[in-house]
Motif scaffolding. Sequence first.
Motif, PDB file in Angstrom:
ATOM      1  N   VAL A 358       0.831  -1.201   0.000  1.00  0.00           N
ATOM      2  CA  VAL A 358       0.000   0.000   0.000  1.00  0.00           C
ATOM      3  C   VAL A 358       0.866   1.251   0.000  1.00  0.00           C
ATOM      4  CG1 VAL A 358      -1.755   1.288   1.270  1.00  0.00           C
ATOM      5  CG2 VAL A 358      -1.931  -1.191   1.096  1.00  0.00           C
ATOM      6  N   ALA A 359       1.970   1.229   0.735  1.00  0.00           N
ATOM      7  CA  ALA A 359       2.880   2.381   0.749  1.00  0.00           C
ATOM      8  C   ALA A 359       3.405   2.666  -0.656  1.00  0.00           C
ATOM      9  CB  ALA A 359       4.040   2.135   1.711  1.00  0.00           C
ATOM     10  N   ALA A 360       3.750   1.620  -1.403  1.00  0.00           N
ATOM     11  CA  ALA A 360       4.222   1.802  -2.777  1.00  0.00           C
ATOM     12  C   ALA A 360       3.130   2.418  -3.646  1.00  0.00           C
ATOM     13  CB  ALA A 360       4.680   0.473  -3.354  1.00  0.00           C
ATOM     14  N   ALA A 364       3.356   6.136  -5.472  1.00  0.00           N
ATOM     15  CA  ALA A 364       3.148   6.319  -6.912  1.00  0.00           C
ATOM     16  C   ALA A 364       2.076   7.372  -7.178  1.00  0.00           C
ATOM     17  CB  ALA A 364       2.766   4.984  -7.552  1.00  0.00           C
ATOM     18  N   ALA A 365       0.976   7.332  -6.422  1.00  0.00           N
ATOM     19  CA  ALA A 365      -0.092   8.308  -6.621  1.00  0.00           C
ATOM     20  C   ALA A 365       0.373   9.710  -6.247  1.00  0.00           C
ATOM     21  CB  ALA A 365      -1.319   7.922  -5.799  1.00  0.00           C
ATOM     22  N   ASP A 366       1.115   9.825  -5.135  1.00  0.00           N
ATOM     23  CA  ASP A 366       1.574  11.146  -4.707  1.00  0.00           C
ATOM     24  C   ASP A 366       2.582  11.742  -5.680  1.00  0.00           C
ATOM     25  OD1 ASP A 366      -0.047  11.225  -2.500  1.00  0.00           O
ATOM     26  OD2 ASP A 366       1.460  10.473  -1.099  1.00  0.00           O
ATOM     27  N   ARG A 404      -3.714  -1.465 -13.261  1.00  0.00           N
ATOM     28  CA  ARG A 404      -2.449  -1.813 -13.901  1.00  0.00           C
ATOM     29  C   ARG A 404      -1.452  -0.676 -13.703  1.00  0.00           C
ATOM     30  NH1 ARG A 404      -5.173  -3.035 -19.726  1.00  0.00           N
ATOM     31  NH2 ARG A 404      -6.599  -4.676 -19.087  1.00  0.00           N
ATOM     32  N   GLY A 405      -0.250  -0.887 -14.210  1.00  0.00           N
ATOM     33  CA  GLY A 405       0.735   0.176 -14.263  1.00  0.00           C
ATOM     34  C   GLY A 405       1.207   0.648 -12.907  1.00  0.00           C
ATOM     35  N   LEU A 406       1.717   1.889 -12.865  1.00  0.00           N
ATOM     36  CA  LEU A 406       2.265   2.450 -11.640  1.00  0.00           C
ATOM     37  C   LEU A 406       1.254   2.462 -10.505  1.00  0.00           C
ATOM     38  CD1 LEU A 406       4.167   5.565 -13.049  1.00  0.00           C
ATOM     39  CD2 LEU A 406       5.206   3.553 -12.016  1.00  0.00           C
ATOM     40  N   LEU A 407      -0.023   2.690 -10.837  1.00  0.00           N
ATOM     41  CA  LEU A 407      -1.028   2.901  -9.810  1.00  0.00           C
ATOM     42  C   LEU A 407      -1.832   1.660  -9.464  1.00  0.00           C
ATOM     43  CD1 LEU A 407      -2.408   6.334 -11.071  1.00  0.00           C
ATOM     44  CD2 LEU A 407      -0.706   5.923  -9.302  1.00  0.00           C
ATOM     45  N   GLY A 408      -1.699   0.587 -10.238  1.00  0.00           N
ATOM     46  CA  GLY A 408      -2.611  -0.508  -9.985  1.00  0.00           C
ATOM     47  C   GLY A 408      -2.088  -1.913 -10.119  1.00  0.00           C
ATOM     48  N   ALA A 414       8.261  -8.508  -2.737  1.00  0.00           N
ATOM     49  CA  ALA A 414       9.666  -8.785  -3.049  1.00  0.00           C
ATOM     50  C   ALA A 414      10.515  -8.946  -1.796  1.00  0.00           C
ATOM     51  CB  ALA A 414      10.227  -7.661  -3.923  1.00  0.00           C
ATOM     52  N   ARG A 415      10.127  -8.307  -0.702  1.00  0.00           N
ATOM     53  CA  ARG A 415      10.912  -8.377   0.533  1.00  0.00           C
ATOM     54  C   ARG A 415      10.193  -9.167   1.621  1.00  0.00           C
ATOM     55  NH1 ARG A 415      13.455  -2.220   1.017  1.00  0.00           N
ATOM     56  NH2 ARG A 415      14.511  -2.228  -1.019  1.00  0.00           N
TER      57      ARG A 415
END
Length: 570
Positions: A358-360, A364-366, A404-408, A414-415
Motif C-alpha cells: 500500500v505504501a508503494a 506512486a499516486a503522490d 495496472r501500471g504504476l497505480l494498480g 519482493a521483501r
Amino acid sequence: MDPVIVVGAGPVGLTLALALARYEVPVTVLDEASYRSAEQQEGRLARTVVLRPETAALLERLGCATTEGTRWTGWRTLHRRSVVAHVPFAAPGAGEAQRKPDETDDHEGDGDPGATPAEPSPLHLPQHALTRELCAALAGEADVRIVRDSRLTMLKQDPSGVTVHTGGDNGTQWRAGYLVGCDGARSVVRKLLGARFPGRTAVERHAVAALRAELPWPGEAVLHRSPPRGGEVTARPLPGGVWRLDWPLPPDGELVTPDALLARVNDALGVWCGEVPTYDLLDTGVHAVHHRLARRWRSGRAFLAGDAAHLLGALGTQGLDEGLKDAENLAWKLALAWHHGGSDALLDSYQAERRGAVAARLRAADRTLPAVRGQGGWRSVRRVVVPGAARGHDMVLTEGHLGRGLLGTPAVYARTPLVPAAPPASSVTVGTAIGEQVADVAVTAPDGSDTRLRDRLGGDLLVVLVAPGTGVWERRHWMGAGLMPRLAAAVSALPMAAELLVTEGYPGADAHTVLVVRPDGHLVAALAGVRPAELYACADAARGGAAGAGEAAGASEEEATAASEATANR
C-alpha cells in the motif's frame, strides 16, 4: 481456543470472516452499527466499488456471488474534439482498437492504452450489493456470529488472547485468540492500540452521480479528458443501464450545489450523445480522497486491515480492493496460527507485505498527482511524463482505473520474510518473480480433475510440478511414474499441509520445475526437480518457521529426505 474477533461488518471485515470460516476458524464479528442503520445503506448507487479480476476471483472462491456487478468490455478515452476508442479486453480476433481523430487532434505523449494485451476487466458493483452477498454467504457458516450495535470501549491483551468490552444494547465482555480491526477510517481499534495514522487530508474531491441512461458505448468505461466544464469525467457501467459518473473538484473546497451537479451531468451527456438524452438521476454525492497509512498494523494479537490501516483512492486507485487483499493475506496466516500456533515471523509478515504494498501505491499516486492535477489545467501538463516512466497522463489515469501500471499493478512481495533466507541451490527463474502472484494456468488436481491454478487457492500450500505431456495420459499412468512418487512423498512430509498439482506448462518454466505457491497465490520458490530438503525449507519459510522450539523447522537435509523416502516406501 477462543474465536477470532473481527471488528467491523463492512466488506473487508465480512470477507475476512468468510475466509477464516473456510479455514474452520470460529469468528465473532462486532459492528457498532444497528441493523436499521445497516439497511439504510441499501440503494446508494453512488457508492460503488471497483475490484481487480483477481480480487473478484477471491470473492467467488469464497462463495460470494458477484452477479450484480459489471465487467466493462472496453475503455474509451474521449477528447474534447475527438475520440480515441480503446478496447483492451476484447478477445483475440474480436476487433482492434480504433482511433477516430479529427483535424485538430494532437496526442503526442499520451500513450496508447489500446496496446495493452487482452485480459479480464475489473468488476464494478454497488457496495451495498457486495455487503449483502457477503452476509448471504456467511449465513451458512455456523461458526460465524455477527453482533450489531456493539461499539468497543476497551481492549486488553495478554499472552494467550485479547479481551474487549463493548457498549450499546449488546454491551458485554468478549474474549478472542486474535482480533482484527476492520472498522474503517475512524477505527476505534486503531485508537485503542495507539497506532498513529499520518497522511494527507482531502488529496482529491469528487462529485459523483448515478443515473440510468442510454450512452453510445454500452458496457464500456469512459475517460473524458478536457470536457466543457471542469476536469476529466469518468463513467463506468453498472447493471440495468445504470452509470456512475465522477468529476474531480477544485481543491479549494467549494460547495457543489444541486444545480452545479446537474449542469455537469447535462454537459457530459450532451457532448457524448449530441444532445442531452432522457435520463433518471438515481443518486448523487461528494466524497473526499484521503491518503493515510497506519504506522503499525500489528500489535501483539491485534491487527488492522482495510480503511483502519490505510486510506487511498486518488487517480483511480481503489482502497476497498486493497482492503480485500489485506483480508486474503491475513486470513491464511491467522488460520495457521489459530490451528497450529504461529511464529512472530508469520504474523509480522502481514504488516511487512501489505503495508509495503500500500505504501508503494501511495507513493506512486503522490508522485503522479502534481503532474496530472497541476496548475494551469490538463492541457498545459498532459505531456509531462511521470518520473521514471514513459507514460502520458491518459495512460496513467487509464491504468489506475484498470488496476495496472504504476497505480494498480498487483502487489509483489519482493521483501517478504516468508521465503528461505538464502535461495535454494536448485532455484530457477520462471516468468513469475518470487513474491509475485502466480499465473493462472490449467492444472490437474489430486483427484484427476482439470481446473485452474487460482481456483485451488485459499486452502493449503500448493506444490505444482511442470510436466509436459501429462495431459495425454490418464492420471493413473503418470502418478506412479518418473518424479511423481518421490515428489508426492516429499509433499506429504512437509511441515504444513500441502496439495500437489500438475501442469502441462508454466510461463518461463522448463520441464520438471517445481513451484511452491502460498495459499494467497504468491510464489515462494521455483526449484529444478525434486529436492525434498529444499522443498521442506521452502514450506517451513512459508509458514514463518516453527511456532515453538522443538518443531521440525530446523530439520536437516538427511531428516527431510528420510521422511519423504519413508513415506514413498509405504
